[in-house]
Every structure is written in structure tokens, then in C-alpha cells.
Design a protein around this motif. Structure first.
Motif, short mmCIF file in Angstrom:
data_model
loop_
_atom_site.label_atom_id
_atom_site.label_comp_id
_atom_site.label_asym_id
_atom_site.label_seq_id
_atom_site.Cartn_x
_atom_site.Cartn_y
_atom_site.Cartn_z
N MET A 53 50.23 57.49 99.79
CA MET A 53 50.94 57.79 100.63
C MET A 53 50.54 59.00 101.24
SD MET A 53 54.61 57.16 100.21
CE MET A 53 55.00 56.85 99.57
N THR B 175 53.35 65.18 99.13
CA THR B 175 54.67 65.03 98.52
C THR B 175 55.61 66.08 99.09
OG1 THR B 175 53.63 64.29 96.48
CG2 THR B 175 55.94 64.99 96.35
N PRO C 61 58.47 55.79 102.80
CA PRO C 61 57.28 55.41 103.56
C PRO C 61 57.59 54.26 104.51
CG PRO C 61 56.76 55.67 101.23
CD PRO C 61 58.24 55.74 101.34
N ASP D 120 61.66 59.57 95.52
CA ASP D 120 60.63 58.94 96.34
C ASP D 120 60.48 57.49 95.93
OD1 ASP D 120 59.60 59.51 93.86
OD2 ASP D 120 57.65 60.17 94.58
N VAL E 296 58.01 53.52 96.67
CA VAL E 296 56.82 52.80 97.11
C VAL E 296 57.20 51.35 97.34
CG1 VAL E 296 54.49 52.07 96.46
CG2 VAL E 296 55.32 54.33 95.77
N TRP E 297 56.75 50.76 98.46
CA TRP E 297 57.00 49.35 98.73
C TRP E 297 56.00 48.50 97.94
CZ3 TRP E 297 61.36 48.24 101.17
CH2 TRP E 297 61.94 49.20 102.00
N LEU F 77 51.18 54.74 94.31
CA LEU F 77 50.79 53.81 95.37
C LEU F 77 50.74 52.40 94.80
CD1 LEU F 77 47.79 55.56 97.22
CD2 LEU F 77 50.11 55.24 98.08
#
Length: 430
Positions: free
Chosen positions: A1, A4, A130, A172, A174-175, A223
Motif C-alpha cells: 500500500m 502508514t 485503500p 487499517d 487490505v482488500w 498487502l
């Protein structure tokens, strides 16, 4: 990504009780630059006129030459405002005002800027996730002490919608898939440990475990590549905080390569090569390499180095970051690494790197400055790089003489086969 977000220190109100309390600043600083899901656009806050007059910029990156368009509003933007470019060229801006977060869509129109307000979200903290894989939706996390709400900021008829509430504090995410259904969040539980979990946004926010490397370890997902199933993670299960890799929906061990663990050096993966279906070992991974301060050496605004690594390699291949690098980038399916940058003479630049391919990994290019790759805007060879100095033991790269040694015993930590193996969501992620 990409960087941070860092936490600001809240201001302390030293006034008397009769004086209204001064609200603390937002807890997150925006990223230097954010790329859209397809990489066609980027967005950042810039102050070309100086004097703290911040203005959103939209960069177009999928044409013959990159170019930037300013999106000024009626007044300068707060530097804490967050930006997210969409695939259609609009830019979502998330502002904080009057104790609320107010998202709007910006787009260029004639000499000015068009703006579509989307409503407001009442939250102490709201951080953009994201870019969603569909390229058209924007999501955010409202993290609290005991629960975290997942908000969809675009697409709702009545403004932002709270889609899910997750127990624990999540900062946070992540897809995991291209359909935008599965979202991995790094959740801090009541025991203080951080574990990555999966939230199924198509099932009302159902939560399943994702990473459980050791019972008392902190396991964060950094990621994920939906094509190959490659996962990049950070865990202290090996006894120290290290970057490792695994494969989604697999019982193979999570590995912590020695190449990604160097003394006084921090490596942060920010891009994974897409299009490598079911071939995680062949995925190129771009890493930001930053060294710790050394006595007598300044450490401040200098740029980090960029390294390229693949799970099948024993070492890293280093390249100097272009001047003005915005600390993010992306890989194309063909293996080209694109790095956005801006300098005093180049308002909008895109460096293109094509790391050399070797069957067994990089050829002794294991220290900064040894790489032969050049990019538009890169520092000349005579200019000292900001990263760690070359030489055995002094840089992030391993000693070439030791490059072929077998991994240390702690280089592999076998993952418990419970979370991903039995989670019904794992197959849906691909």
C-alpha cells in the motif's frame, strides 16, 4: 500500500474550566500520494504557492505523459484532509469540520472545481481505506476503543452508510478479492494482541480469523494479491518483528526470509505485481527500505531506497528512488514498477523501472547502489543516496558471500492450519 498514517499527539488544554476546550487535531495524517485502484489516477495535497495553502491535485497517469490538475476550493484545505482518487477521475476528499468528517467528490470543471457533498459521519477518528477493487466506491474505518465501524462513503442514496461493526480496534485494512466483498482488518483485541481478521461485507460484516501464526504473536497483514493469493505480513512470532509471506487458503508455512530482515533497517512492502495467477513465488514485490539513524549522519527528509524481491529469491535488488519520490507506486502485470515523484522542476513525474530478471534472483545486487536499474528522475550515480551505505554489515542487503546460505531456523514459522483452512470465506477471496 504506500506510507502508514501516523498518529498526532493530542493537544493538552491548559485553559481554565471557563474556557472552551480546544478539540485535538485529527489522529491521522494523509498519505503523500494515493493511487486509484487501476493506477490510472493519483491524488495528493500540494502547496505550490507555499505559505501553507494546501490544494488537492489529481494526476493522470495512464496517458502518454503524466500531468496534474489542481482542484482548488473556495479556501485552502486543511493539511490533514484525506484524498482518494476514483477510477472515473473524480477525487474523494475527506475533511474534518465541527467534530464531523464530511466527504465530497471533486472534479475539474472549466476554470474551477466541481464539488458534490456526500453528507457527514460523526466519529472521533475516520481513516480512508485503500482504494476499493471496483474503483468507484470509497470506504473508511471509524475506530473506537472497543469496536470499529466500517463506512461506505459513496454510492448511498442517503449519504454515507455504516455497513459493519467489528469488535476491537482496527486501524487499517487490505482488500482480499477483486469483487470488493472481503476486507482484511488488523484488529487489536481485548488482550492487546493484533490479529488480522476477515470481514465479509456481503454477509452483514461477518468476521472470521485470517492470521494466527502463534498464540501470543502480533500478526498484521500488509498487502494481498488476489491473483496469486500472495500475502505480505508482519509478525513478531519469530521472536522479533519481521516481514514474511504466505499464501491465502494454504497450509504451507508462513516464511520470514533473511533478505527481509536486516539490522537497523525497516522494509515496508508497498506494491505487488498482479496477474500472476496461482504463482505467488513469481510475484515481484516492491519494498521501501529505510535505515535507522547512524552517529554523525543526518536522518530526516532524505528519501529511502527501493528494493525489488520475489518469494523465490534469496536476496534483494536495489534501485535508488527518484528525487521527490512520493513513497508509493504500483507494478504492472508485465513487471514494470511505476513510481510517482514531484520536484521543484517537475510538478508531476512518473519513474518507470523494469528490474532485471534472473533465474535465481538478483546477481549480487544486494546493497543499495549496486543495482543497474535507472529511472527518469533518479539521482545520478555521483550523488550519494539517502539509504543505508553499501558494504557487508552496513547496509540492508545481505553479504553477497553469505547469499546462498540456508535460511536460519527462525526463517520459517509454521502457521496454524485453523484460521484459513476452515474459514468458509477463504475460497471466496479468489
Amino acid at each position: 500500500m504506500a506510507d502508514t498514517p501516523t498518529t498526532d499527539t493530542p493537544t493538552t488544554d491548559t485553559a481554565t474550566t471557563d474556557t472552551p476546550a480546544i478539540p485535538p487535531p485529527p489522529p491521522y495524517r494523509p498519505l503523500a500520494c494515493v493511487l486509484s485502484a487501476d493506477g490510472g489516477y493519483a491524488a495528493r495535497l500540494a502547496a505550490p504557492g507555499g505559505a501553507g495553502r494546501w490544494c488537492p491535485e489529481r494526476w493522470t497517469l495512464d496517458g502518454p505523459e503524466p500531468y496534474a490538475v489542481s482542484l482548488p476550493g473556495s479556501q485552502p484545505e486543511d493539511p490533514h484532509s484525506q484524498l482518494l482518487p476514483l477510477a472515473d477521475g473524480r477525487v474523494l476528499i475527506l475533511r474534518r469540520a465541527d467534530g464531523r468528517y464530511r466527504p465530497s467528490l471533486l472534479y475539474p470543471t472549466g476554470p474551477g472545481t466541481g464539488e458534490v457533498p456526500l453528507g457527514a459521519v460523526a466519529a472521533e477518528q475516520l481513516a480512508l481505506l485503500p482504494p476499493a477493487p471496483d474503483g468507484s466506491s470509497a470506504w473508511a474505518l471509524a475506530a473506537g476503543a472497543e469496536t470499529t465501524a466500517v463506512w461506505r462513503l459513496t454510492g448511498g442514496a442517503d449519504g454515507p452508510q455504516r455497513v459493519a461493526v467489528v469488535p476491537g480496534h482496527c486501524a487499517d485494512g487490505v482488500w482480499l478479492g477483486r469483487d470488493g466483498r472481503l476486507l482484511a482488518l488488523n484488529r487489536r483485541g481485548a488482550d492487546g494482541l493484533v490479529k488480522a481478521v476477515v470481514v465479509d461485507l456481503g454477509r452483514g460484516g461477518a468476521v472470521s480469523p485470517l492470521l494466527e501464526i502463534a498464540e501470543g504473536s502480533n500478526d498484521r497483514l500488509l498487502l494481498a494479491d488476489p491473483d496469486s493469493g500472495l500475502l505480505l505480513l508482519r509478525s513478531d512470532a519469530p521472536g522479533a518483528d519481521r516481514v514474511g509471506w504466505g499464501v491465502l487458503d494454504s497450509h504451507r508455512p508462513v516464511r520470514f526470509p533473511e533478505a527481509l530482515h536486516q539490522p537497523d533497517v525497516t522494509v515496508t512492502p508497498f506494491a505487488v505485481q498482479p496477474g500472476q495467477a496461482l504463482l505467488p513465488e513469481r510475484c515481484a514485490v516492491a519494498l521501501r527500505v529505510e535505515s535507522a539513524p547512524r552517529p554523525g549522519e543526518p536522518c530526516g527528509a532524505e528519501l529511502p531506497w527501493v528494493a525489488v524481491w520475489r518469494p523465490g529469491w534469496r536476496g534483494l535488488s536495489y534501485v535508488p528512488a527518484p528525487n521527490g519520490w512520493l513513497r508509493t507506486g504500483r507494478f504492472t502485470a508485465g513487471g514494470e514498477l511505476l513510481l510517482p515523484y514531484a520536484t521543484g522542476g517537475v510538478r508531476c513525474g512518473l519513474a518507470r523501472l523494469r528490474p532485471e530478471e534472473h533465474e535465481d534472483g538478483p546477481r549480487r545486487e544486494t546493497t543499495p547502489g549496486a543495482g543497474r536499474h535507472r529511472a527518469a528522475g533518479a539521482r545520478p550515480k555521483s550523488e550519494p543516496g539517502p539509504g543505508p551505505k553499501p558494504g557487508p554489515g552496513s547496509g540492508p542487503g545481505p553479504d553477497p558471500a553469505q547469499e546462498q546460505k540456508a535460511p536460519e531456523p527462525d526463517a520459517q514459522v509454521r502457521c496454524k492450519p485453523v484460521p484459513l483452512g476452515k474459514a468458509p470465506l477463504a475460497m471466496a477471496a479468489r
